[in-house]
Design a protein around this motif. Structure first.
Motif, short mmCIF file in Angstrom:
data_model
loop_
_atom_site.label_atom_id
_atom_site.label_comp_id
_atom_site.label_asym_id
_atom_site.label_seq_id
_atom_site.Cartn_x
_atom_site.Cartn_y
_atom_site.Cartn_z
N LYS A 106 4.07 -12.26 0.43
CA LYS A 106 4.67 -11.14 1.15
C LYS A 106 4.06 -9.83 0.69
O LYS A 106 3.60 -9.68 -0.44
CB LYS A 106 6.18 -11.13 0.93
CG LYS A 106 6.86 -12.29 1.64
CD LYS A 106 8.30 -11.97 1.92
CE LYS A 106 8.96 -13.12 2.64
NZ LYS A 106 10.37 -12.84 2.89
N LYS A 107 4.10 -8.88 1.61
CA LYS A 107 3.44 -7.59 1.38
C LYS A 107 3.98 -6.89 0.13
O LYS A 107 3.22 -6.26 -0.62
CB LYS A 107 3.63 -6.72 2.62
CG LYS A 107 2.65 -5.57 2.72
CD LYS A 107 2.70 -4.97 4.13
CE LYS A 107 2.72 -3.46 4.06
NZ LYS A 107 3.44 -2.85 5.18
N PRO B 34 10.29 -2.41 -0.99
CA PRO B 34 9.16 -2.68 -0.11
C PRO B 34 8.70 -1.41 0.62
O PRO B 34 9.51 -0.54 0.92
CB PRO B 34 9.72 -3.70 0.90
CG PRO B 34 10.85 -4.36 0.18
CD PRO B 34 11.43 -3.31 -0.72
N ASN B 35 7.40 -1.34 0.88
CA ASN B 35 6.79 -0.22 1.60
C ASN B 35 6.84 1.10 0.84
O ASN B 35 6.81 2.16 1.43
CB ASN B 35 7.45 -0.02 2.97
CG ASN B 35 6.71 -0.76 4.06
OD1 ASN B 35 5.53 -1.07 3.90
ND2 ASN B 35 7.36 -1.06 5.15
N GLU C 259 8.61 -5.18 6.41
CA GLU C 259 7.19 -5.06 6.07
C GLU C 259 6.37 -4.39 7.16
O GLU C 259 5.24 -3.97 6.92
CB GLU C 259 6.59 -6.45 5.82
CG GLU C 259 7.22 -7.17 4.67
CD GLU C 259 6.41 -8.37 4.23
OE1 GLU C 259 5.58 -8.85 5.04
OE2 GLU C 259 6.60 -8.80 3.08
#
Ligand SMILES: Cc1cc2nc3c(=O)[nH]c(=O)nc-3n(C[C@H](O)[C@H](O)[C@H](O)COP(=O)(O)OP(=O)(O)OC[C@H]3O[C@@H](n4cnc5c(N)ncnc54)[C@H](O)[C@@H]3O)c2cc1C
Ligand SMILES: Cc1cc2nc3c(=O)[nH]c(=O)nc-3n(C[C@H](O)[C@H](O)[C@H](O)COP(=O)(O)OP(=O)(O)OC[C@H]3O[C@@H](n4cnc5c(N)ncnc54)[C@H](O)[C@@H]3O)c2cc1C
Lengths: 318, 259
Positions: free
Chosen positions: A16-17, A152-153, A198
């Protein structure tokens, strides 16, 4: 240089990112070492990708027991690894399971934990975003090593090739690690669209979309932009779109390059989940809608006209 | 079945929330303090189990004096009584410390089942249920959108990124719930009146046998160095649709290189 442990999140053999983002962050703190926790065979297909983003080692703690029981075995495996390698920091994704692993690890090691971290400096100073994105907090773990969950991000992953060695980790589980048994995992169809947390573009629909049927105009625009689809709570509560796609305080937090809010008023709890998006665009028929206060670009108009026209226009320009 | 429901008092997520300039803690004085929204679903779930299987429901809160209002509010929904852990030495307690205190209070109550919210709306840590399970040796079934009980066997549907997982365990256990699990009841007038007479036991750290230097500022394992307000986003360009709004939107997207 000390190792920085990065707990890998993957799905169906794909990294996963958020993991690539954490590897990128880890490189600024020490030597990134990826940790795979899962069923036998989970790590092998991930190694190349992890190496591409700078993982020097891939620790593989694999067993059916880790896979068949909720969270606890993963924390136990990770705690044993931390004790063995004394890393400079432990980075875990700020996802439901990531935070849960971090919580257990904190108790096992009697170590502080910081959640929803967006930056981590080499001296251990973390930046957290609180209260619906309105407040920035600088904080630090003062007992033990920096144990943080990374939102995330929060940063752009950048590759830096390494050729990792795979190191199997033997795990000794306790009976209390095996109390909660996972009997079934069900994937609810999201089709070919990118994952909400994501995605670099998110198109969300609210109550203004007016029906489940009409969400097709949101999906159409999303697909043309390669975007994920999101929804406000009013839309999920009304059954227009599945709850898993809710953005906001009690849904997902997204931070894409572009967020398009369609027929969403911009309540504070919705903003909590999208306020840190780079660019925000809104379509709403009410010129007073609070969403316009944070939109970089807004169209005041009927979404049933504006959105299909935009989709049509994108098609024309191809 | 003996059930403990965890209830945290938080500043209302629908209004502006701030940290204090002096000690970086939540500014509770200027906030409208409410039951953590997710915990109302935990209370509702406990009451439904009690209605189906009998037993007793106790609310457990750690928090300052004003948290008592939220405890009464929780009791007005129907639980039998409450425990309020309150001690000046608790100021500045982080998640790790909170879990020590709550675990001590839960041990004393010796429940079959603990139900909590999946996360608080202020810190959003999502850590407490597993921290408690780790300390107590309970099973943790977290992130539930559905809970079923058969005898001492619990089954939940746990919400995940991909969909859901079915997870089972025997009591004693802790279950945390999302707002998809039920629709919390409103307190009735009768409930509000009855709540005034329900027992609320207050406990100090000494009562629970937790050393004061293990919690609060003294025992904290994390520290907030500073905080600041994020600059508010400013409104950009706004166009009224007079037949070409969709085109204008795409013009903007392409000027920003999204199309
Ligand atoms: C504890 C708590 C947690 C919450 N968590 C969340 C959360 O996670 N996510 C979330 O989203 N909300 C959450 N909420 C709910 C939130 O307060 C709002 O009720 C919700 O966001 C409203 O959704 P909406 O904007 O789609 O609906 P509304 O507020 O009803 O807005 C609909 C908008 O659509 C516009 N519109 C209508 N028809 C059209 C049309 N034809 N063309 C163009 N525009 C049109 C209207 O002008 C209006 O602005 C939470 C609330 C609480 C109390
Ligand atoms: C903006 C902000 C950020 C913070 N960040 C951190 C951090 O990074 N690390 C850290 O260690 N601490 C942090 N804290 C402190 C933390 O909020 C408290 O320690 C808190 O009691 C437990 O964490 P939580 O609210 O995240 O719990 P969560 O795990 O999100 O809460 C889940 C459930 O546990 C129950 N619960 C939680 N607290 C109580 C309580 N006091 N009484 C009864 N039940 C309760 C509730 O049912 C709740 O729904 C932060 C606080 C704030 C305001």
């Amino acid at each position: 240089m000390a190792e920085v442990l990065v707990v890998v999140e993957s799905s169906g053999g794909t990294v996963k990112k958020v993991t690539l983002e954490m590897l990128t962050l880890a490189r600024s703190l020490g030597e990134p070492a990826a940790v795979v926790l899962g069923a036998p065979g989970t790590a092998a297909p991930l190694v190349d990708k992890l190496g591409e983003y700078g993982a020097v080692k891939v620790y593989a703690a694999e067993s059916t027991e880790i896979d068949e029981h909720l969270v606890a075995p993963k924390a136990t495996a990770l705690a044993q690894l931390v004790k063995a390698v004394s890393p400079a920091a432990v980075l875990i994704g700020s996802t439901q399971e990531g935070k849960e692993i971090a919580g257990r690890l904190a108790v096992k090691l009697d170590n502080g934990v910081l959640t929803d971290v967006v930056e981590l400096a080499a001296d251990g100073t973390a930046t957290q975003v609180a209260f619906a994105g309105s407040t920035i907090v600088k904080s630090k773990v003062t007992k033990g090593l920096p144990l943080v969950t990374v939102r995330p991000n929060s940063l752009t992953p950048s590759p830096a090739a390494a050729s990792p060695s795979m190191e199997p980790v033997e795990v000794a589980l306790a009976d209390t690690d095996k109390l909660a048994v996972v009997t079934k995992r069900v994937a609810e169809a999201k089709g070919a669209r990118p994952e909400l947390t994501e995605a670099s573009i998110v198109v969300s629909g609210g109550r203004g979309v007016a029906s489940a049927e009409n969400f097709k105009i949101i999906e159409e625009l999303a697909d043309l932009l390669g975007a994920a689809v999101g929804a406000s709570r009013a839309a999920t509560d009304s059954g227009f779109y599945p709850h898993a796609f809710q953005v906001g305080q009690t849904g997902k937090t997204v931070s894409p390059q572009l967020y398009i809010a369609v027929g969403i008023s911009g309540a504070i709890q919705h903003r909590a989940g999208m306020q840190t998006s780079k660019t925000i665009v809104a379509v709403n028929k009410d010129t007073e809608a609070p969403i316009f206060e944070l939109a970089d670009f807004g169209v005041v108009g009927d979404l049933n006209q504006v959105v299909p026209q935009a989709s049509e226009e994108i098609r024309k320009r191809r | 079945m003996k059930i403990v429901v965890l209830v945290k008092q938080v500043p209302d997520s629908g209004a502006e929330r701030n940290l204090r300039a002096d000690d970086n803690t939540v500014d509770r004085a200027s906030a409208n303090n409410v039951i953590n929204e997710m915990d109302e679903y935990a209370i509702e779930e406990a009451l439904r189990l009690q209605e189906a299987h009998g037993g007793e429901v106790t609310v457990l809160t750690m928090g300052p004096e004003r948290a008592a209002e939220s405890i009464r509010k929780a009791l007005s929904m129907g639980p039998d009584g409450a425990v309020h852990v309150i001690d000046d030495a608790l100021a500045g307690t982080d998640a790790l410390g909170t879990s020590k205190v709550l675990a001590a209070a839960i041990s004393e109550l010796a429940p079959d089942l603990v139900i909590s919210g999946a996360e608080s709306t202020d810190a959003r840590g999502q850590v407490m249920p597993h921290m408690l399970a780790e300390r107590l040796g309970f099973a943790a079934l977290t992130g539930a959108r559905k809970l079923t009980v058969e005898g001492s066997q619990l089954t939940v549907e746990r919400q995940t990124e991909e969909g859901y997982e079915v997870v089972t365990a025997a009591t004693p256990a802790i279950v945390s719930v999302w707002d998809t699990i039920n629709e919390p009841r409103y307190p009735s007038f009768k409930g509000i009146m009855a709540a005034k007479k329900k027992p609320v036991a207050t406990k100090s750290l000494a009562d629970l046998g937790v050393a004061a230097d293990q919690v609060g500022w003294a025992g904290a394992a994390t520290t907030v160095l500073s905080h600041s307000k994020r600059p508010a986003r400013s409104a950009g360009q706004k166009v009224a649709d007079s037949g070409e709004g969709g085109v204008a939107l795409v013009d903007y997207l392409s000027s920003e290189k999204f199309v």
